[in-house]
Design a protein around this motif. Structure first.
Motif, PDB file in Angstrom:
ATOM      1  N   UNK A 140       0.832  -1.203   0.000  1.00 29.01           N
ATOM      2  CA  UNK A 140       0.000   0.000   0.000  1.00 29.01           C
ATOM      3  C   UNK A 140       0.867   1.253   0.000  1.00 29.01           C
ATOM      4  N   UNK A 141       1.934   1.272   0.802  1.00 27.07           N
ATOM      5  CA  UNK A 141       2.808   2.441   0.886  1.00 27.07           C
ATOM      6  C   UNK A 141       3.454   2.735  -0.472  1.00 27.07           C
ATOM      7  N   UNK A 142       3.952   1.709  -1.132  1.00 24.44           N
ATOM      8  CA  UNK A 142       4.601   1.887  -2.438  1.00 24.44           C
ATOM      9  C   UNK A 142       3.583   2.314  -3.493  1.00 24.44           C
ATOM     10  N   UNK A 143       2.444   1.655  -3.521  1.00 22.43           N
ATOM     11  CA  UNK A 143       1.400   1.991  -4.501  1.00 22.43           C
ATOM     12  C   UNK A 143       0.911   3.418  -4.301  1.00 22.43           C
ATOM     13  N   UNK A 144       0.645   3.777  -3.066  1.00 26.99           N
ATOM     14  CA  UNK A 144       0.144   5.120  -2.786  1.00 26.99           C
ATOM     15  C   UNK A 144       1.193   6.184  -3.123  1.00 26.99           C
ATOM     16  N   UNK A 145       2.454   5.921  -2.781  1.00 32.82           N
ATOM     17  CA  UNK A 145       3.510   6.913  -3.012  1.00 32.82           C
ATOM     18  C   UNK A 145       3.856   7.053  -4.489  1.00 32.82           C
ATOM     19  N   UNK A 146       4.114   5.948  -5.167  1.00 26.08           N
ATOM     20  CA  UNK A 146       4.661   6.029  -6.513  1.00 26.08           C
ATOM     21  C   UNK A 146       3.620   5.932  -7.629  1.00 26.08           C
ATOM     22  N   UNK A 147       2.512   5.278  -7.403  1.00 24.06           N
ATOM     23  CA  UNK A 147       1.506   5.172  -8.459  1.00 24.06           C
ATOM     24  C   UNK A 147       0.402   6.206  -8.313  1.00 24.06           C
ATOM     25  N   UNK A 148       0.084   6.569  -7.076  1.00 27.00           N
ATOM     26  CA  UNK A 148      -1.014   7.503  -6.851  1.00 27.00           C
ATOM     27  C   UNK A 148      -0.537   8.886  -6.416  1.00 27.00           C
ATOM     28  N   UNK A 149       0.770   9.039  -6.220  1.00 25.12           N
ATOM     29  CA  UNK A 149       1.361  10.318  -5.809  1.00 25.12           C
ATOM     30  C   UNK A 149       0.733  10.894  -4.542  1.00 25.12           C
ATOM     31  N   UNK A 150       0.405  10.036  -3.601  1.00 28.17           N
ATOM     32  CA  UNK A 150      -0.142  10.490  -2.317  1.00 28.17           C
ATOM     33  C   UNK A 150       0.995  11.061  -1.464  1.00 28.17           C
ATOM     34  N   UNK A 151       0.732  12.092  -0.688  1.00 24.71           N
ATOM     35  CA  UNK A 151       1.772  12.615   0.206  1.00 24.71           C
ATOM     36  C   UNK A 151       2.039  11.641   1.367  1.00 24.71           C
ATOM     37  N   UNK A 152       3.272  11.664   1.841  1.00 26.67           N
ATOM     38  CA  UNK A 152       3.684  10.753   2.914  1.00 26.67           C
ATOM     39  C   UNK A 152       2.800  10.891   4.147  1.00 26.67           C
ATOM     40  N   UNK A 156       0.863   7.810   5.953  1.00 24.20           N
ATOM     41  CA  UNK A 156       1.098   7.468   7.366  1.00 24.20           C
ATOM     42  C   UNK A 156      -0.214   7.407   8.140  1.00 24.20           C
ATOM     43  N   UNK A 157      -1.089   8.369   7.900  1.00 28.19           N
ATOM     44  CA  UNK A 157      -2.396   8.365   8.561  1.00 28.19           C
ATOM     45  C   UNK A 157      -3.213   7.140   8.146  1.00 28.19           C
ATOM     46  N   UNK A 158      -3.205   6.842   6.862  1.00 27.52           N
ATOM     47  CA  UNK A 158      -3.977   5.715   6.333  1.00 27.52           C
ATOM     48  C   UNK A 158      -3.502   4.391   6.934  1.00 27.52           C
ATOM     49  N   UNK A 159      -2.184   4.240   7.094  1.00 35.02           N
ATOM     50  CA  UNK A 159      -1.609   3.004   7.629  1.00 35.02           C
ATOM     51  C   UNK A 159      -1.432   3.030   9.142  1.00 35.02           C
ATOM     52  N   UNK A 160      -1.676   4.185   9.751  1.00 34.49           N
ATOM     53  CA  UNK A 160      -1.517   4.363  11.188  1.00 34.49           C
ATOM     54  C   UNK A 160      -0.094   4.017  11.624  1.00 34.49           C
ATOM     55  N   UNK A 161       0.890   4.666  10.957  1.00 34.15           N
ATOM     56  CA  UNK A 161       2.294   4.456  11.269  1.00 34.15           C
ATOM     57  C   UNK A 161       2.984   5.815  11.396  1.00 34.15           C
ATOM     58  N   UNK A 162       4.180   5.800  12.002  1.00 34.07           N
ATOM     59  CA  UNK A 162       4.947   7.035  12.140  1.00 34.07           C
ATOM     60  C   UNK A 162       5.668   7.343  10.831  1.00 34.07           C
ATOM     61  N   UNK A 163       6.125   8.563  10.710  1.00 33.61           N
ATOM     62  CA  UNK A 163       6.855   8.983   9.514  1.00 33.61           C
ATOM     63  C   UNK A 163       8.147   8.176   9.343  1.00 33.61           C
ATOM     64  N   UNK A 164       8.882   7.959  10.428  1.00 29.92           N
ATOM     65  CA  UNK A 164      10.135   7.198  10.312  1.00 29.92           C
ATOM     66  C   UNK A 164       9.860   5.746   9.918  1.00 29.92           C
ATOM     67  N   UNK A 165       8.781   5.173  10.454  1.00 31.66           N
ATOM     68  CA  UNK A 165       8.412   3.818  10.068  1.00 31.66           C
ATOM     69  C   UNK A 165       8.042   3.778   8.591  1.00 31.66           C
ATOM     70  N   UNK A 166       7.325   4.790   8.124  1.00 28.75           N
ATOM     71  CA  UNK A 166       6.931   4.875   6.710  1.00 28.75           C
ATOM     72  C   UNK A 166       8.157   4.871   5.799  1.00 28.75           C
ATOM     73  N   UNK A 167       9.137   5.722   6.103  1.00 33.71           N
ATOM     74  CA  UNK A 167      10.314   5.812   5.235  1.00 33.71           C
ATOM     75  C   UNK A 167      11.129   4.521   5.273  1.00 33.71           C
ATOM     76  N   UNK A 168      11.145   3.856   6.408  1.00 36.04           N
ATOM     77  CA  UNK A 168      11.832   2.568   6.492  1.00 36.04           C
ATOM     78  C   UNK A 168      11.103   1.522   5.645  1.00 36.04           C
TER      79      UNK A 168
END
Length: 187
Positions: A140-152, A156-168
């Motif tokens: 979901x993170x990869x699809x949202x970031x690179x295919x849908x151009x969603x902001x980080x 993070x809100x959608x996945x209920x994770x922290x920003x550092x966890x998202x980037x990892x």
């Protein structure tokens, strides 16, 4: 209204379909999304303020439908715990040592530079299968970031994770995708 929608359909449906197909790699899904786009346009026609062109307005509706499609699919998989069985070579175990800790002892395979790699149907099929091998949150993170151009922040809100966890997650997912594509896609 009916004449206008019919004109828009005849004028823009092919462009909308091509965009939806590019984003989903599925003819059936693309057709459904275009149909949903025009149904939404009919429902919201009175609210169309003509501040943008009809094409821009329809593409905005379609992009929202595509985002909804991926969100629903990701949530359904997360809720049901379903993951389709795929007969595909999975080399993600090589990213972890015997204690299941992350390791970076992986040799890189260099690809030939191909600026139009997403136009290659074979590559897109392999990429889709490799995306399916990722853990659901990673997919979901990869699809949202690179295919849908969603902001980080939104991801993070959608996945209920922290920003550092998202980037990892994004970093590790990209490494796993590259390894999977390197092994399964023959240049």
């Amino acid at each position: 209204m009916n004449d206008t929608i019919e004109l828009w359909f005849n004028t823009y449906s092919d462009d909308l379909f091509r965009w939806a197909y590019h984003k989903t790699s599925s003819k059936d899904t693309a057709e459904d999304l275009v149909q949903e786009t025009f149904l939404a346009a009919v429902r919201a026609f009175d609210g169309y303020k003509k501040e943008s062109s009809p094409k821009t307005w329809l593409f905005a509706i379609l992009n929202n439908k595509i985002i909804d499609f991926y969100r629903k699919r990701a949530k359904a998989i997360l809720i049901n715990g379903e993951q389709a069985e795929q007969k595909f070579i999975d080399h993600t175990d090589s990213f972890f040592d015997s204690d299941k800790r992350w390791t970076l002892n992986n040799e890189a395979i260099l690809w030939e530079e191909d600026t139009y790699i997403l136009n290659n149907e074979e590559f897109r099929k392999v990429l889709k299968k490799c995306l399916g091998k990722l853990p659901e949150k990673w997919n979901f993170a990869i699809t949202a970031k690179y295919l849908l151009d969603e902001p980080a922040k939104l991801i993070c809100q959608e996945l209920d994770i922290t920003s550092s966890n998202y980037w990892q997650i994004v970093h590790r997912a990209k490494l796993m995708l590259k390894k999977c594509v390197d092994f399964n896609w023959k240049i």
